[in-house]
Design an enzyme around this catalytic site. Structure first.
Site, mmCIF file in Angstrom:
data_model
loop_
_atom_site.group_PDB
_atom_site.id
_atom_site.type_symbol
_atom_site.label_atom_id
_atom_site.label_comp_id
_atom_site.label_asym_id
_atom_site.label_seq_id
_atom_site.Cartn_x
_atom_site.Cartn_y
_atom_site.Cartn_z
ATOM 1 N N ASP A 126 -8.283 -8.348 1.397
ATOM 2 C CA ASP A 126 -8.819 -7.921 2.692
ATOM 3 C C ASP A 126 -8.072 -8.593 3.843
ATOM 4 O OD1 ASP A 126 -10.484 -6.449 4.316
ATOM 5 O OD2 ASP A 126 -12.110 -7.921 4.278
ATOM 6 N N HIS A 148 -0.967 -2.817 5.969
ATOM 7 C CA HIS A 148 -1.039 -2.314 4.592
ATOM 8 C C HIS A 148 0.332 -2.388 3.933
ATOM 9 C CE1 HIS A 148 -5.098 -1.248 5.348
ATOM 10 N NE2 HIS A 148 -4.851 -0.188 6.103
ATOM 11 N N LEU A 196 1.196 -9.337 -18.608
ATOM 12 C CA LEU A 196 0.068 -9.369 -17.668
ATOM 13 C C LEU A 196 -0.495 -7.957 -17.543
ATOM 14 C CD1 LEU A 196 -1.363 -10.948 -15.079
ATOM 15 C CD2 LEU A 196 0.189 -9.516 -13.799
ATOM 16 N N ARG A 204 -6.401 -6.639 10.325
ATOM 17 C CA ARG A 204 -6.450 -7.731 11.307
ATOM 18 C C ARG A 204 -5.124 -8.474 11.370
ATOM 19 N NH1 ARG A 204 -11.422 -10.402 8.843
ATOM 20 N NH2 ARG A 204 -10.948 -8.852 7.237
HETATM 21 C C1 IPE Z 1 -13.036 -4.093 0.595
HETATM 22 O O1 IPE Z 1 -12.594 -4.279 1.896
HETATM 23 C C2 IPE Z 1 -12.231 -3.048 -0.081
HETATM 24 C C3 IPE Z 1 -10.818 -3.334 -0.305
HETATM 25 C C4 IPE Z 1 -10.174 -4.430 -0.013
HETATM 26 C C5 IPE Z 1 -10.090 -2.289 -0.944
HETATM 27 P P1 IPE Z 1 -13.281 -3.580 3.146
HETATM 28 O O2 IPE Z 1 -12.522 -4.023 4.326
HETATM 29 O O3 IPE Z 1 -13.377 -2.116 2.898
HETATM 30 O O4 IPE Z 1 -14.747 -4.204 3.092
HETATM 31 P P2 IPE Z 1 -15.873 -4.289 4.226
HETATM 32 O O5 IPE Z 1 -16.022 -2.920 4.797
HETATM 33 O O6 IPE Z 1 -15.406 -5.262 5.257
HETATM 34 O O7 IPE Z 1 -17.079 -4.797 3.508
HETATM 35 C C1 IPE Z 2 -7.863 -4.311 3.145
HETATM 36 O O1 IPE Z 2 -7.569 -4.583 4.469
HETATM 37 C C2 IPE Z 2 -7.169 -3.062 2.644
HETATM 38 C C3 IPE Z 2 -8.054 -1.898 2.424
HETATM 39 C C4 IPE Z 2 -9.335 -1.905 2.523
HETATM 40 C C5 IPE Z 2 -7.400 -0.672 2.063
HETATM 41 P P1 IPE Z 2 -8.405 -3.929 5.670
HETATM 42 O O2 IPE Z 2 -7.741 -2.635 6.016
HETATM 43 O O3 IPE Z 2 -9.828 -3.828 5.303
HETATM 44 O O4 IPE Z 2 -8.151 -4.967 6.807
HETATM 45 P P2 IPE Z 2 -9.246 -5.477 7.854
HETATM 46 O O5 IPE Z 2 -10.402 -6.006 7.070
HETATM 47 O O6 IPE Z 2 -9.615 -4.320 8.696
HETATM 48 O O7 IPE Z 2 -8.517 -6.551 8.606
HETATM 49 MG MG MG Z 3 -11.397 -5.100 5.562
#
Ligand code: IPE
Ligand code: IPE
Ligand code: MG
Length: 252
Positions: free
Chosen positions: A25, A42, A136, A29
């Site tokens: 995650d 990403h 792995l 940001r």
């Molecule tokens: C969880 O992250 C899913 C993935 C990393 C694929 P999100 O960014 O979607 O989770 P929430 O919405 O903050 O809980």
């Molecule tokens: C995780 O990063 C990747 C996916 C959920 C695909 P985010 O896209 O949720 O990044 P934040 O949480 O908005 O920073």
């Molecule tokens: Mg996120």
């Protein structure tokens, strides 16, 4: 292979976790902080995946499971979703050959039926191409949800055993999407949030949880070692007392 269930028996543990599961995650940001579009985060996140896969293999971790796209991520703006889909395809195209050569077995787990047929086909091919590898096992969870997993397992189990009632945990386990892997020893979430977000609900019953503020694109081998060091400080009791754990250690 049948793995010990943490609730039915006390599983064997080792200093290096056998199975690490990560919620990657903070990509968005990471990018926003740099005045870049979220998708740049990403793309950068893919580089982190590459280095963490290799770092895990080098450390003798047998299973690495990455949450790439949740069943709730369809709620995002359509353009972000479509960029993510294209990114999956590009990664599959570019990386699978290397994975095959590096001993990585790739598994893609989730409700694949919602994806473009081309992506489904690429995923199936990538799994087949790396199926014989054993250095792995990398599981990528895509359109995955912990509740989806439990419900698809329950549905299949009931279909297989009509007229049956009072099912046991042991009967359900083989139907879970990741029945080929032991339960995660170590769960990591990057990006600062302290929640599960519908990741592996069943399988995380006794996993050690580790949360870090580091955004996923910045998560490197050093950050992984910090998580492993934290894991090594934990006493995994599985319901027992500390004295019992120490006695068992002395006996072995
Ligand atoms: C969880 O992250 C899913 C993935 C990393 C694929 P999100 O960014 O979607 O989770 P929430 O919405 O903050 O809980
Ligand atoms: C995780 O990063 C990747 C996916 C959920 C695909 P985010 O896209 O949720 O990044 P934040 O949480 O908005 O920073
Ligand atoms: Mg996120």
């Amino acid at each position: 292979m049948k793995h010990q269930s943490s609730t039915l028996a006390v599983p064997e543990t080792s200093a290096v976790p056998r199975h690490v599961a990560i919620i990657m995650d903070g990509n968005g940001r990471w990018a926003t902080k740099r005045f870049l579009p979220r998708v740049a985060g990403h793309a950068k996140g893919v580089d982190a995946v590459r280095s963490i896969v290799e770092a895990c293999a080098e450390r003798g971790i047998e299973f690495l499971t990455l949450f790439a796209f949740s069943s709730e991520n369809w709620r995002r703006p359509a353009d972000e979703v479509s960029v993510l889909m294209r990114l999956f395809m590009t990664v599959l195209e570019r990386e699978v050959g290397k994975m095959a050569a590096n001993g990585i077995r790739l598994k893609i787990v989730g409700d694949m039926s919602r994806f473009d047929p081309k992506l489904q086909e690429m995923a199936a091919k990538a799994e087949a191409q790396t199926a014989a590898n054993s250095r792995l096992t990398l599981t990528v969870c895509a359109n995955y949800g912990g509740r989806w997993d439990v419900m698809q397992a329950v549905s299949k189990m009931i279909k297989d055993k009509p007229g049956h009632a009072d099912f046991t945990e042991e009967e359900l386990a083989p139907y879970l999407a990741m029945a080929y892997a032991p339960e995660p020893d170590l769960f990591i979430r990057t990006g600062g949030e302290q929640r599960i977000s519908n990741f592996l609900l069943w399988q995380l019953a006794y996993s050690e949880l580790y949360f870090t503020e580091t955004f996923w694109p910045d998560f490197d081998a050093k950050a992984l070692d910090l998580a492993i060091a934290s894991y090594q400080q934990r006493e995994r009791r599985f319901g027992r007392t500390s004295a019992q754990v120490l006695d068992q250690k002395k006996a072995s």
